[in-house]
Design an enzyme around this catalytic site. Structure first.
Site, PDB file in Angstrom:
ATOM      1  CG  HIS A   1      27.940  48.179  38.628  1.00  0.00           C
ATOM      2  ND1 HIS A   1      28.572  48.718  37.538  1.00  0.00           N
ATOM      3  CD2 HIS A   1      28.700  47.117  39.019  1.00  0.00           C
ATOM      4  CE1 HIS A   1      29.674  48.018  37.278  1.00  0.00           C
ATOM      5  NE2 HIS A   1      29.773  47.040  38.156  1.00  0.00           N
ATOM      6  CG  ASN A   2      20.539  52.159  39.327  1.00  0.00           C
ATOM      7  OD1 ASN A   2      19.493  51.537  39.204  1.00  0.00           O
ATOM      8  ND2 ASN A   2      20.639  53.296  39.995  1.00  0.00           N
TER       9      ASN A   2
ATOM     10  CE  LYS B   1      21.339  55.276  35.156  1.00  0.00           C
ATOM     11  NZ  LYS B   1      22.581  56.099  35.144  1.00  0.00           N
TER      12      LYS B   1
ATOM     13  CG  ASP C   1      27.815  61.549  32.912  1.00  0.00           C
ATOM     14  OD1 ASP C   1      27.682  60.866  33.936  1.00  0.00           O
ATOM     15  OD2 ASP C   1      28.444  62.619  32.903  1.00  0.00           O
ATOM     16  CB  SER C   2      21.932  62.704  32.955  1.00  0.00           C
ATOM     17  OG  SER C   2      21.743  61.841  34.061  1.00  0.00           O
TER      18      SER C   2
ATOM     19  CG  ASP D   1      13.358  64.879  39.562  1.00  0.00           C
ATOM     20  OD1 ASP D   1      14.179  65.408  38.779  1.00  0.00           O
ATOM     21  OD2 ASP D   1      12.960  63.704  39.451  1.00  0.00           O
TER      22      ASP D   1
ATOM     23  CG  HIS E   1      17.282  64.924  31.241  1.00  0.00           C
ATOM     24  ND1 HIS E   1      16.209  64.890  32.102  1.00  0.00           N
ATOM     25  CD2 HIS E   1      18.325  64.373  31.928  1.00  0.00           C
ATOM     26  CE1 HIS E   1      16.592  64.347  33.256  1.00  0.00           C
ATOM     27  NE2 HIS E   1      17.859  64.022  33.165  1.00  0.00           N
ATOM     28  NE  ARG E   2      18.410  58.298  31.752  1.00  0.00           N
ATOM     29  CZ  ARG E   2      18.540  58.978  32.893  1.00  0.00           C
ATOM     30  NH1 ARG E   2      17.467  59.383  33.548  1.00  0.00           N
ATOM     31  NH2 ARG E   2      19.739  59.252  33.377  1.00  0.00           N
TER      32      ARG E   2
END
Length: 207
Positions: A13-14, A17, A73-74, A167, A192-193
């Site tokens: 819902h972002n 993103k 998921d992260s 971060d 990582h993404r």
């Protein structure tokens, strides 16, 4: 495994993103729609691993929209803390129910991690990694999972005004600046993404 073509639901819902993922997949002819735009409910993330939570979100969106769906998921895994905060990365930045995402206190979350490390002692192992799991699900129940990581270590006090979350205290291996100090494009290149997306693109599009 079926290949992605046409429309893909991004289980989020972002809006930020959605834009980020849409830009990554646009060159491959995939049109991204968000679960938020489609009015899909957000399922409870009851898993104990990144993989479980990503699959819960992906399958829920795929079933509800009758389209392939992608979820991620992260989080941050601190080695001396047994991998915590892990799947509870966002939960450590507590918020009041009425505050929304912007109400999360990330400085407090970073402080919790640092406090636990200090309790262990001055020679504590400060290594950590960010993990990202991308889960694809199809309406027929098919699924695929791609995992990415970036290794590094934690510093204190926090440094930098860029980035978000943890971060400001994370320094990627081989670098001297935190993720909140380096150029965002550089972070996206080594994150990582980015690692997880490279594996997804290679598997789905042969890239």
């Amino acid at each position: 495994m079926p290949k992605l073509t046409g429309q893909l639901v991004i289980a989020t819902h972002n809006a930020g993103k959605l834009r980020e993922i849409s830009a990554l997949l646009a060159p491959h002819g995939v049109e991204c729609l968000s679960a938020g735009d489609l009015g899909l409910p957000e399922p409870a993330e009851t898993g104990t691993t990144f993989v479980e939570n990503a699959l819960i979100k992906a399958h829920a969106a795929a079933r509800a929209a009758n389209l392939p769906a992608l979820a991620d998921d992260s989080g941050l895994c601190v080695h001396a803390l047994g991998g915590r905060p892990g799947v509870y990365t966002a939960d450590w930045a507590e918020r009041q129910w009425f505050e929304g995402e912007k109400g999360r206190d990330w400085y407090m979350a970073m402080g919790k991690v640092e406090g636990l490390l200090c309790e262990i002692g001055p020679k504590v192992d400060r290594s950590a990694h960010f993990a990202c799991v991308l889960a694809l699900a199809w309406p027929d129940g098919g699924e695929a999972v791609h995992e990415g990581t970036v290794q590094g270590s934690l510093t204190w006090p926090p440094r930098g005004q860029r980035g978000f979350g943890y971060d400001p205290v994370f320094i990627a291996k081989g670098m001297a600046e935190t993720f909140a100090e380096i150029d965002p494009e550089e972070k996206h290149r080594i994150s990582h993404r980015a690692d997880a997306f490279a594996k997804l693109v290679a598997a789905q599009f042969g890239g």
